[in-house]
Design a protein around this motif. Structure first.
Motif, short mmCIF file in Angstrom:
data_model
loop_
_atom_site.label_atom_id
_atom_site.label_comp_id
_atom_site.label_asym_id
_atom_site.label_seq_id
_atom_site.Cartn_x
_atom_site.Cartn_y
_atom_site.Cartn_z
N THR A 15 0.33 5.65 1.83
CA THR A 15 1.44 5.66 0.44
C THR A 15 1.50 6.66 -0.39
N ARG A 16 0.45 7.53 -0.62
CA ARG A 16 0.43 8.43 -1.60
C ARG A 16 1.06 9.72 -1.11
N LEU B 133 -1.11 2.32 -4.50
CA LEU B 133 -0.95 1.14 -3.76
C LEU B 133 -0.59 0.08 -4.62
N ALA B 134 -1.31 -0.07 -5.60
CA ALA B 134 -1.20 -1.43 -6.44
C ALA B 134 0.31 -1.32 -6.99
N HIS B 135 0.68 -0.13 -7.45
CA HIS B 135 2.24 0.24 -8.00
C HIS B 135 3.14 -0.52 -7.05
N HIS B 136 3.01 -0.41 -5.53
CA HIS B 136 4.03 -0.72 -4.65
C HIS B 136 3.81 -2.03 -4.34
N LEU B 137 2.80 -2.70 -4.58
CA LEU B 137 2.60 -4.02 -4.27
C LEU B 137 2.91 -5.11 -5.33
N ARG B 138 3.76 -4.91 -6.21
CA ARG B 138 3.97 -5.80 -7.29
C ARG B 138 4.72 -6.96 -6.93
N HIS B 139 5.28 -6.84 -5.62
CA HIS B 139 6.04 -8.26 -5.09
C HIS B 139 5.16 -8.77 -3.99
N PHE B 140 3.87 -8.46 -3.74
CA PHE B 140 3.00 -8.68 -2.79
C PHE B 140 2.41 -10.13 -3.13
N ASN B 141 3.07 -11.21 -2.77
CA ASN B 141 2.80 -12.38 -3.18
C ASN B 141 2.40 -13.52 -1.87
N THR C 225 7.28 -16.15 18.55
CA THR C 225 7.65 -17.31 18.07
C THR C 225 9.11 -17.63 17.98
N GLU C 226 9.81 -16.55 17.28
CA GLU C 226 11.28 -16.55 17.06
C GLU C 226 12.07 -15.99 17.93
N ARG C 227 11.56 -14.87 18.80
CA ARG C 227 12.24 -14.42 19.96
C ARG C 227 13.82 -13.77 19.44
N GLN C 228 13.74 -13.45 18.40
CA GLN C 228 15.08 -12.90 17.69
C GLN C 228 14.77 -11.90 16.34
N ARG C 229 15.64 -11.09 16.10
CA ARG C 229 15.49 -10.60 14.67
C ARG C 229 15.57 -11.56 13.50
N THR C 230 14.41 -11.38 12.69
CA THR C 230 14.30 -12.18 11.56
C THR C 230 14.07 -11.62 10.27
N TRP C 231 14.63 -11.84 9.33
CA TRP C 231 14.32 -11.33 8.04
C TRP C 231 13.06 -11.70 7.23
N ILE C 232 12.23 -10.79 6.81
CA ILE C 232 11.17 -11.05 6.33
C ILE C 232 10.92 -10.36 4.89
N PRO C 233 10.27 -10.79 3.96
CA PRO C 233 10.14 -10.13 2.73
C PRO C 233 9.13 -8.94 2.70
N ILE C 234 9.51 -7.92 2.08
CA ILE C 234 8.62 -6.72 2.08
C ILE C 234 8.46 -6.02 0.72
N PRO C 235 7.46 -5.23 0.67
CA PRO C 235 7.24 -4.58 -0.78
C PRO C 235 8.25 -3.26 -0.76
N GLY C 236 8.33 -2.78 -1.92
CA GLY C 236 9.36 -1.69 -1.99
C GLY C 236 8.80 -0.48 -1.04
N ILE C 237 7.53 -0.36 -1.00
CA ILE C 237 7.07 1.03 -0.51
C ILE C 237 7.51 0.90 1.17
#
Length: 661
Positions: free
Chosen positions: A277-278, A466-474, A362-374
């Motif tokens: 990340t750095r 790393l912590a800065h870029h994990l603000r939305h890691f939930n 499982t999906e066998r297709q392209r699926t949207w998933i949430p990701i951190p900003g980094i």
């Protein structure tokens, strides 16, 4: 994109049985073959194609699968792909082919034409752990039993003498009658424990070592034979080479690489992610600027080859760093990461970022998933390495415009992992069992565990970048990680266990002092165990740690790390009634376990389920200092200021109690 199989349809009037007459086969047209040794010696063997598939229908009713199975099992002996003369070997191939067919139907495939190259890779990976992995039988049973929340929900036909009846379950859910009995029995034990409110691991979940290379090779050879014999097989065949390195080498790799141990030490995994990340944060801007300059100079005839060649290794390192970050936070396989396209990310810093990934299992297709900003930043960096700075929609993300050749080429980050890890100080680690430093060998397979490692260990180190870029890691990301892919669910279960072991070792060895109500209880229990074992055996910390873990499991403790506390609240009614967060928010008759939405630094510390480690105290002190500064700022007293002042009092009182303890 993943390659797909091609279909060669049967002849209009079917296969002429006369063309399939051989001395070692009684009758090709029969659904039950009798095969003999080529020389007429030895015992005759049978291959019965009338076998129930996972959907309850016989293989004979699956016309495409049946045709492929018969053609493959005929030509693998009659053709030139391999040579064997004994009936027993022929039977082994027959059973392997039947298991493959069953495994396909268990995975929702009813023709070899439905498979992609990734499918074949995944099936072979799972086959490395035996018949159950190949057939997916235990997974099928687990999913079938999942809807039963209580014994009242279980049909009476599945119960015998107050327990699950294995034979009835096998018949009801179309499971193999003789294969994977150990794994199926284990899944019934897991389901029984779950209905009693206890969580245990199944045999399939904890298996760590692959089967023999020879058994794996039987499976890889069948897939390779479907390609090699494609001009002979008058049914669905494979139009591409499934294993460029060969079936034998793939089996050898799976036999060694499929071990689920060793696992990267959490500290080393975090160091790799932190430093990757750095690297992106500190080096991407000037590398991209140099790349743009060189590409632009080419257009005006002022190209500097020496400068372009010097930039190449920097681009490679940047590509590997982005690859590691993407792999860690999407938990996708190497093949799926390499299938990412330039337009795979959407969103913004305010509303959050999302990535379109291909989930094969499982999906066998392209699926949207949430990701951190980094991760979004990593994708933007890779897009910028393509022409025009944004990449072309549909172009693969890891194809970049080479500054030397001015052509698109694959960055190949998976081949440079160890070289990059060495450059950022993330290969050497201290072995717990010796004094010397050892060198870790990084492979992409290990990155799928990083997400779980991050969740459990992210607060233990002071990893600011790393912590800065994990603000939305939930927890929502955690839920997606586990539910979208059954392999990730297995990894998650293993990492839960690893984290429990780590906490237990801390408590037993005293290398970390835990406070809080649960911390005090577990510390006292660890002391009693030390005293007990010290009188009878040589004290070994792992023995005591395992004994402590058994007690934690007996009390159904579920460890969930937070910044201010590690919650151990059980997911049952007892946990709900005692949890401080529930007393604050309230609960109804159906609630179990904690309510994290009502949890916080001022709520959890005095909860009976609170386990507070050194890293939690650092965070609490930081919060206390910030609150104290705001409360003493002299601003007009508002309801929010009054609440903050009350929080300062509550946190200060709690901190003072810990200092006196």
């Amino acid at each position: 994109m993943a390659a797909r199989l091609s279909v060669r349809p049967l002849k209009k009037h079917g296969i002429d049985p006369e063309s399939r007459r051989r001395s070692w086969l009684d009758a090709y047209e029969n659904s039950r073959w009798t095969v003999s040794d080529t020389e007429g010696l030895g015992k005759e063997e049978t291959i019965n194609f009338d076998f129930r598939m996972a959907d309850g229908r016989s293989l004979l009713e699956h016309a495409d699968l049946y045709a492929t199975a018969k053609e493959l099992l005929f030509w693998i002996r009659a053709g030139t792909y391999t040579r064997f003369d004994d009936a027993n070997r022929h039977k082994q191939y027959g059973h392997a082919m039947l298991r493959i067919c069953y495994g396909l139907t268990a995975r929702g495939h009813f023709s070899f034409a439905a498979l992609t190259s990734i499918d074949i890779d995944l099936i072979c990976e799972e086959a490395a752990f035996g018949v159950d992995g190949l057939t997916a039988a235990s997974k099928l049973l687990r999913n079938s039993l999942a809807p039963y929340d209580t014994w009242k929900d279980v049909p009476r036909s599945l119960i015998k003498d107050g327990a699950f009846d294995l034979k009835a379950v096998v018949d009801a859910f179309n499971l193999p009658p003789t294969w994977a009995r150990k794994e199926l029995g284990s899944e019934l034990q897991v389901a029984t424990a779950r209905l009693k409110g206890v969580k245990i691991a199944s045999v399939a979940d904890v298996r760590e070592h692959p089967i023999t290379q020879q058994n794996i090779q039987t499976v890889t050879m069948i897939f390779e034979a479907l390609f090699a014999l494609r001009h002979f097989i008058e049914a669905t065949a494979i139009a591409f080479r499934p294993f460029p390195e060969g079936a034998a080498q793939r089996a050898a790799d799976l036999g060694s690489a499929s071990n689920r141990t060793p696992v990267p030490p959490p500290e080393l995994a975090l160091r790799l992610m932190e430093n990757s990340t750095r690297y992106i944060v500190e080096h991407s801007d000037h590398i991209l600027a140099s790349h743009r300059t060189i590409v632009a100079a080419r257009k005006h005839g002022a190209w500097d080859r020496e400068r372009a060649e010097a930039l190449r290794p920097q681009i490679s390192s940047l590509g590997v760093a982005c690859y590691i970050v993407i792999a860690a936070f999407t938990a996708r396989r190497s093949e799926e990461i390499k299938l990412l396209e330039c337009d795979c990310v959407g969103g913004n810093d305010l509303d959050g970022w999302w990535m379109k990934v291909y989930i094969e299992k499982t999906e066998r297709q392209r699926t949207w998933i949430p990701i951190p900003g980094i991760v979004a930043r990593s994708v933007q960096v890779l897009r910028a390495l393509a022409r025009g700075g944004e990449g072309e929609p549909g172009r693969l993300l890891f194809e970049h415009l080479d500054p030397v050749t001015n052509r698109y080429s694959d960055l190949g980050p998976e081949r440079l992992l160890n070289e990059f890890a060495e450059s950022i100080g993330a290969r050497e680690y201290a072995n717990d069992n010796s004094e010397k430093m050892e060198t870790w060998n990084w492979v992409t397979r290990q990155f799928r565990r990083f997400f779980a490692v991050l969740f459990f260990y992210r607060y233990n180190g002071r990893l600011e970048t790393l912590a800065h870029h994990l603000r939305h890691f939930n927890l929502q990301m955690t839920n997606d990680y586990v539910t979208l892919d059954p392999d990730n669910a297995r990894v998650w279960t293993q990492e839960v266990w690893n984290y429990q072991v780590e906490v237990a070792r801390d408590l037993v060895s005293g290398r970390s002092v835990y406070s809080g109500p649960m911390g005090k209880r577990l510390s006292k229990l660890a002391k009693r165990l030390r005293d007990k074992f010290s009188t009878s055996v040589l004290v070994v910390s792992d023995i005591i740690a395992k004994a402590l873990i058994r007690q934690m499991k007996k009390n159904q403790l579920v460890l969930t790390p937070k910044l201010w506390v590690t919650c151990t609240c059980p997911r049952n009614r007892k946990g709900c009634e005692k949890a401080a967060c529930r007393k604050s928010a309230g609960f109804d008759g159906n609630d179990i376990g904690p309510d994290f939405s009502a949890a916080g630094p001022t709520v959890c510390p005095e909860c009976p389920w609170a386990l507070i480690g050194p890293e939690n105290l650092v965070y609490i002190d930081e919060q206390l200092e910030a609150m104290s500064v705001n409360a003493a700022s002299g601003r007009e007293m508002t309801i929010f200021a009054e609440l903050q002042a009350a929080n300062v009092v509550a946190l200060s009182g709690f901190r003072d109690d810990l200092k006196l303890a």
